[in-house]
Design a protein around this motif. Structure first.
Motif, PDB file in Angstrom:
ATOM      1  N   ILE A 176       0.874  -1.173   0.000  1.00  0.00           N
ATOM      2  CA  ILE A 176       0.000   0.000   0.000  1.00  0.00           C
ATOM      3  C   ILE A 176       0.910   1.221   0.000  1.00  0.00           C
ATOM      4  CG2 ILE A 176      -1.754   1.268   1.295  1.00  0.00           C
ATOM      5  CD1 ILE A 176      -2.702  -1.461   2.392  1.00  0.00           C
ATOM      6  N   HIS A 177       0.961   1.896  -1.117  1.00  0.00           N
ATOM      7  CA  HIS A 177       1.946   2.958  -1.316  1.00  0.00           C
ATOM      8  C   HIS A 177       1.369   3.961  -2.308  1.00  0.00           C
ATOM      9  CE1 HIS A 177       6.464   3.956  -2.255  1.00  0.00           C
ATOM     10  NE2 HIS A 177       5.813   4.977  -1.704  1.00  0.00           N
ATOM     11  N   ASP A 178       1.130   5.164  -1.872  1.00  0.00           N
ATOM     12  CA  ASP A 178       0.558   6.189  -2.734  1.00  0.00           C
ATOM     13  C   ASP A 178       1.589   6.631  -3.775  1.00  0.00           C
ATOM     14  OD1 ASP A 178      -0.738   8.276  -3.941  1.00  0.00           O
ATOM     15  OD2 ASP A 178      -0.989   9.486  -2.123  1.00  0.00           O
ATOM     16  N   LEU A 179       1.457   6.104  -4.988  1.00  0.00           N
ATOM     17  CA  LEU A 179       2.403   6.389  -6.068  1.00  0.00           C
ATOM     18  C   LEU A 179       1.821   7.318  -7.134  1.00  0.00           C
ATOM     19  CD1 LEU A 179       3.924   2.827  -6.692  1.00  0.00           C
ATOM     20  CD2 LEU A 179       4.919   4.709  -5.383  1.00  0.00           C
ATOM     21  N   ARG A 180       0.732   7.994  -6.842  1.00  0.00           N
ATOM     22  CA  ARG A 180       0.069   8.788  -7.868  1.00  0.00           C
ATOM     23  C   ARG A 180       0.995   9.848  -8.465  1.00  0.00           C
ATOM     24  NH1 ARG A 180      -4.979  10.832  -4.588  1.00  0.00           N
ATOM     25  NH2 ARG A 180      -3.285  10.970  -3.049  1.00  0.00           N
ATOM     26  N   ALA A 181       1.662  10.605  -7.624  1.00  0.00           N
ATOM     27  CA  ALA A 181       2.537  11.670  -8.132  1.00  0.00           C
ATOM     28  C   ALA A 181       3.697  11.086  -8.927  1.00  0.00           C
ATOM     29  CB  ALA A 181       3.045  12.512  -6.969  1.00  0.00           C
ATOM     30  N   LEU A 182       4.276   9.994  -8.444  1.00  0.00           N
ATOM     31  CA  LEU A 182       5.409   9.389  -9.149  1.00  0.00           C
ATOM     32  C   LEU A 182       4.965   8.765 -10.468  1.00  0.00           C
ATOM     33  CD1 LEU A 182       7.310   7.685  -6.179  1.00  0.00           C
ATOM     34  CD2 LEU A 182       7.774   9.892  -7.256  1.00  0.00           C
ATOM     35  N   ASN A 183       3.791   8.160 -10.479  1.00  0.00           N
ATOM     36  CA  ASN A 183       3.315   7.539 -11.710  1.00  0.00           C
ATOM     37  C   ASN A 183       3.057   8.560 -12.812  1.00  0.00           C
ATOM     38  OD1 ASN A 183       3.282   4.700 -11.505  1.00  0.00           O
ATOM     39  ND2 ASN A 183       1.500   4.744 -10.162  1.00  0.00           N
ATOM     40  N   PHE A 184       2.598   9.740 -12.447  1.00  0.00           N
ATOM     41  CA  PHE A 184       2.330  10.768 -13.451  1.00  0.00           C
ATOM     42  C   PHE A 184       3.548  11.658 -13.722  1.00  0.00           C
ATOM     43  CE2 PHE A 184      -2.150   9.921 -12.253  1.00  0.00           C
ATOM     44  CZ  PHE A 184      -2.645   9.669 -13.525  1.00  0.00           C
ATOM     45  N   SER A 185       4.631  11.444 -12.977  1.00  0.00           N
ATOM     46  CA  SER A 185       5.857  12.204 -13.225  1.00  0.00           C
ATOM     47  C   SER A 185       6.417  11.865 -14.603  1.00  0.00           C
ATOM     48  CB  SER A 185       6.895  11.875 -12.157  1.00  0.00           C
ATOM     49  OG  SER A 185       8.173  12.356 -12.521  1.00  0.00           O
ATOM     50  N   ASN A 186       6.975  12.868 -15.256  1.00  0.00           N
ATOM     51  CA  ASN A 186       7.564  12.655 -16.584  1.00  0.00           C
ATOM     52  C   ASN A 186       8.999  12.149 -16.519  1.00  0.00           C
ATOM     53  OD1 ASN A 186       5.275  13.477 -18.078  1.00  0.00           O
ATOM     54  ND2 ASN A 186       5.834  15.641 -17.777  1.00  0.00           N
ATOM     55  N   THR A 187       9.543  12.026 -15.312  1.00  0.00           N
ATOM     56  CA  THR A 187      10.952  11.633 -15.177  1.00  0.00           C
ATOM     57  C   THR A 187      11.184  10.422 -14.289  1.00  0.00           C
ATOM     58  OG1 THR A 187      11.228  13.210 -13.337  1.00  0.00           O
ATOM     59  CG2 THR A 187      11.759  13.998 -15.564  1.00  0.00           C
ATOM     60  N   TYR A 188      10.258  10.102 -13.380  1.00  0.00           N
ATOM     61  CA  TYR A 188      10.555   9.080 -12.382  1.00  0.00           C
ATOM     62  C   TYR A 188      10.573   7.678 -12.970  1.00  0.00           C
ATOM     63  CZ  TYR A 188      10.849   7.028  -7.742  1.00  0.00           C
ATOM     64  OH  TYR A 188      11.276   6.345  -6.630  1.00  0.00           O
ATOM     65  N   TYR A 189       9.515   7.294 -13.690  1.00  0.00           N
ATOM     66  CA  TYR A 189       9.462   5.991 -14.348  1.00  0.00           C
ATOM     67  C   TYR A 189       9.633   6.188 -15.855  1.00  0.00           C
ATOM     68  CZ  TYR A 189       7.501   4.119  -9.977  1.00  0.00           C
ATOM     69  OH  TYR A 189       7.301   3.743  -8.667  1.00  0.00           O
ATOM     70  N   TRP A 190      10.620   5.521 -16.417  1.00  0.00           N
ATOM     71  CA  TRP A 190      10.899   5.661 -17.847  1.00  0.00           C
ATOM     72  C   TRP A 190       9.640   5.387 -18.669  1.00  0.00           C
ATOM     73  CZ3 TRP A 190      10.670   1.696 -21.533  1.00  0.00           C
ATOM     74  CH2 TRP A 190      11.123   2.052 -22.813  1.00  0.00           C
ATOM     75  N   ASP A 191       9.304   6.346 -19.519  1.00  0.00           N
ATOM     76  CA  ASP A 191       8.187   6.198 -20.453  1.00  0.00           C
ATOM     77  C   ASP A 191       6.884   5.822 -19.740  1.00  0.00           C
ATOM     78  OD1 ASP A 191       7.138   6.325 -23.057  1.00  0.00           O
ATOM     79  OD2 ASP A 191       7.346   4.164 -23.328  1.00  0.00           O
ATOM     80  N   HIS A 192       6.760   6.244 -18.482  1.00  0.00           N
ATOM     81  CA  HIS A 192       5.544   5.966 -17.702  1.00  0.00           C
ATOM     82  C   HIS A 192       5.177   4.473 -17.709  1.00  0.00           C
ATOM     83  CE1 HIS A 192       4.965  10.339 -18.563  1.00  0.00           C
ATOM     84  NE2 HIS A 192       4.464  10.331 -17.338  1.00  0.00           N
ATOM     85  N   TRP A 193       6.177   3.587 -17.674  1.00  0.00           N
ATOM     86  CA  TRP A 193       5.895   2.164 -17.836  1.00  0.00           C
ATOM     87  C   TRP A 193       4.992   1.616 -16.727  1.00  0.00           C
ATOM     88  CZ3 TRP A 193       7.266  -1.057 -13.899  1.00  0.00           C
ATOM     89  CH2 TRP A 193       8.320  -0.658 -13.052  1.00  0.00           C
ATOM     90  N   ARG A 194       5.136   2.155 -15.531  1.00  0.00           N
ATOM     91  CA  ARG A 194       4.317   1.621 -14.440  1.00  0.00           C
ATOM     92  C   ARG A 194       2.870   2.095 -14.565  1.00  0.00           C
ATOM     93  NH1 ARG A 194       6.913   0.663  -8.551  1.00  0.00           N
ATOM     94  NH2 ARG A 194       5.250  -0.618  -7.656  1.00  0.00           N
ATOM     95  N   LEU A 195       2.663   3.330 -14.991  1.00  0.00           N
ATOM     96  CA  LEU A 195       1.313   3.839 -15.183  1.00  0.00           C
ATOM     97  C   LEU A 195       0.614   3.108 -16.330  1.00  0.00           C
ATOM     98  CD1 LEU A 195      -0.752   5.952 -14.244  1.00  0.00           C
ATOM     99  CD2 LEU A 195       0.268   7.568 -15.861  1.00  0.00           C
ATOM    100  N   LYS A 196       1.366   2.821 -17.380  1.00  0.00           N
ATOM    101  CA  LYS A 196       0.801   2.091 -18.512  1.00  0.00           C
ATOM    102  C   LYS A 196       0.350   0.696 -18.098  1.00  0.00           C
ATOM    103  CE  LYS A 196       3.365   4.544 -22.132  1.00  0.00           C
ATOM    104  NZ  LYS A 196       4.410   4.445 -23.194  1.00  0.00           N
ATOM    105  N   ASN A 197       1.064   0.111 -17.143  1.00  0.00           N
ATOM    106  CA  ASN A 197       0.653  -1.203 -16.642  1.00  0.00           C
ATOM    107  C   ASN A 197      -0.709  -1.134 -15.969  1.00  0.00           C
ATOM    108  OD1 ASN A 197       0.751  -3.165 -14.031  1.00  0.00           O
ATOM    109  ND2 ASN A 197       1.700  -4.149 -15.794  1.00  0.00           N
ATOM    110  N   LEU A 198      -0.983  -0.026 -15.260  1.00  0.00           N
ATOM    111  CA  LEU A 198      -2.263   0.131 -14.581  1.00  0.00           C
ATOM    112  C   LEU A 198      -3.406   0.334 -15.566  1.00  0.00           C
ATOM    113  CD1 LEU A 198      -1.206   2.482 -11.627  1.00  0.00           C
ATOM    114  CD2 LEU A 198      -1.360  -0.010 -11.645  1.00  0.00           C
ATOM    115  N   GLN A 199      -3.080   0.727 -16.783  1.00  0.00           N
ATOM    116  CA  GLN A 199      -4.114   0.895 -17.805  1.00  0.00           C
ATOM    117  C   GLN A 199      -4.648  -0.438 -18.321  1.00  0.00           C
ATOM    118  OE1 GLN A 199      -1.914   3.682 -20.586  1.00  0.00           O
ATOM    119  NE2 GLN A 199      -3.920   4.674 -20.602  1.00  0.00           N
ATOM    120  N   LYS A 200      -3.802  -1.443 -18.319  1.00  0.00           N
ATOM    121  CA  LYS A 200      -4.143  -2.656 -19.058  1.00  0.00           C
ATOM    122  C   LYS A 200      -4.364  -3.899 -18.206  1.00  0.00           C
ATOM    123  CE  LYS A 200       0.744  -3.766 -19.935  1.00  0.00           C
ATOM    124  NZ  LYS A 200       1.784  -3.948 -20.961  1.00  0.00           N
TER     125      LYS A 200
END
Length: 493
Positions: free
Chosen positions: A250-274
């Motif tokens: 349980i870890h609030d990653l909202r800001a990091l997931n939408f960051s343009n620099t933290y995760y390369w190419d938003h790979w973690r956010l894209k995982n949450l899409q699919k």
């Protein structure tokens, strides 16, 4: 007289070390004869030996049940349980992927005795160059070779001067690199989860068994001071028979997931899409699996999983970004909270939770309930034992109990681990134990079956959610060999 000699030698050795730090050693050699240098070194050695002899952290602890000496050096099995491989005096490592985890690894690994970094790789050339300059400007060995190409990980795995491939890429590359590395005669340490599908979990297992190579998942939470001490307490039977355990990420990653620099190419956010289900199960499950001796006397048999609807990411987008933002209006399949229930062959139950989109404090839960006691780390540390289990011990009582049962091995390296860091020191202990075992030809603390079992929850929980929380069978990756061992052991030479 003996005590006086010890005190004199200690004071002398300390003063001499200060002199070495203050003056140039070459100048000292001009003024002090060789016999004096040897004599002072002898006194220093005597002092250290005497100090170590009186150091309780270095003595045998009667409560050490987790760490045991390894006596079996043969490898005549087809399975990879308690797999031991030839000793490696200097472990030559290639680090692939220099995002957040890879960068921190480069800050730890060179500080461990017996490690030589041979190659580093990332498709972001600026990261490679900057980290090369930062960590290897005055490196004691030949500086690591730099790689930037998208497929260069294959070239690295084919080199004959590397022992261990250390994988810190995005999730989709974990199993392909690990499998390819083992096929090219390399041990593998791969970030979590080790695989995204049950099919790839089987590939990891079968490749490790065939090649006789280690495949360890870099699950750092196993080495949190609290978790590893509770594991040792459990092996001392403080909790009686374990009945139920709970873990989470349980870890609030909202800001990091939408960051343009933290995760390369938003790979973690894209995982949450699919995908849905528990997409990151190992931080919560890993320590629990070792508590329950999974594939070492017990096995997970099946799970059911359920997810809430998705609210958090959409709400965060609407409140923090303009409508023209590229993510605005996107849909996300991943429900905010996923809860997965697992049952074992011996009738134990596990609850796992995953939530990275809700505004709440960090938690891995780490809850254990047994016939004689209870312990929990999050949100508030508590510990209780019969016959007064309805009340938690005081903070002082909890700390005293933890200190009593903290394994000696952990006490020995605790200060160094905290100094070098990595999530409070557990990352360093994870790396230290990996290198220690490789250098001494010991089975690793985690094995390829751990990697497969814990990672399989990613796909199985998704399938259960998508089928209305239908029970899903968890494969026995050991093919019946889980009965051969009776408990989890971490080995010493």
């Amino acid at each position: 007289m003996f005590l006086e000699l010890v005190i004199i030698s200690f004071v002398f050795s300390l003063n001499y070390v200060r002199m070495l730090n203050t003056f140039n050693l070459n100048i000292l050699k001009n003024y002090f004869p060789n016999f004096f240098l040897r004599f002072s070194a002898l006194l220093l050695s005597l002092n250290i030996s005497l100090f170590n002899a009186q150091n309780p952290y270095l003595e045998d602890n009667s409560y050490d049940a987790l760490f045991v000496k390894w006596n079996n050096t043969s490898d005549e099995n087809k399975h990879a349980l308690a797999l031991s491989c030839p000793k490696i005096d200097t472990v030559r490592i290639a680090v692939i992927g220099l995002g957040n985890r890879g960068q921190s690894a480069l800050g730890r690994l060179p500080n461990i005795p017996g490690v030589k970094i041979v190659a580093i790789a990332d498709i972001d050339s600026s990261k490679v160059n900057n980290l090369h300059e930062k960590h290897f400007k005055n490196y004691q060995y030949k500086k690591p070779v730099k790689y930037y190409g998208k497929e260069d990980w294959k070239i690295i795995c084919q080199r004959n001067d590397i022992d261990l491939i250390y994988v810190c890429t995005h999730w989709e590359l974990h199993s392909p690199i690990a499998i390819y590395a083992m096929k090219n005669d390399k041990h593998v340490a791969v970030e979590v989860p080790a695989a995204m599908t049950v099919k790839d979990c089987w590939k990891l297992v079968k490749t490790a068994e065939k090649t006789r190579k280690h495949c360890i998942q870099l699950e750092n939470c196993m080495y949190d001071f609290f978790e590893i001490t509770v594991l040792n307490m459990s092996q001392n039977n403080l909790f009686g028979d374990l009945v139920h355990v709970e873990g989470a990420y349980i870890h609030d990653l909202r800001a990091l997931n939408f960051s343009n620099t933290y995760y390369w190419d938003h790979w973690r956010l894209k995982n949450l899409q699919k995908t849905n289900g528990n997409t990151y199960p190992t931080h919560g499950l890993g320590p629990l699996a070792h508590l329950l001796d999974i594939h070492r006397g017990d096995k997970m048999t099946h799970l059911v999983s359920m997810s809430s609807n998705q609210y958090g990411l959409t709400k965060y987008l609407e409140e923090n970004f303009a409508p023209e933002n590229k993510w605005y209006g996107n849909s996300f399949e991943k429900g905010d909270m996923n809860t997965t229930l697992i049952r074992t062959h011996n009738g134990k139950t596990i609850m796992l939770q995953h939530d990275v989109t809700s505004p709440r404090p960090y938690s891995r839960l780490f809850t254990l309930s047994g016939t004689n006691g209870f312990v929990q780390k999050y949100p508030v540390k508590s510990m209780a034992f019969e016959p007064k289990a309805h009340l938690s011990l005081s903070i002082e009582g909890i700390n005293d109990t933890l200190s009593k049962y903290e394994p000696t091995v952990i006490k020995q390296i605790k200060d160094t681990a905290k100094q070098i860091g990595g999530h409070g020191g557990m990352d360093y202990i994870m790396d230290y134990r990996l290198i220690y075992c490789l250098r001494n030809g010991l089975p690793l603390d985690q094995d390829v079956y751990d990697a497969a079992e814990w990672s399989s929850i990613v796909e199985l929980s998704k399938k259960s959610v998508n089928k209305g929380s239908k029970p899903m069978k968890i494969p026995d990756f050991t093919r019946g060999n889980w009965k051969l061992l009776d408990k989890v052991n971490y080995y010493l030479k």
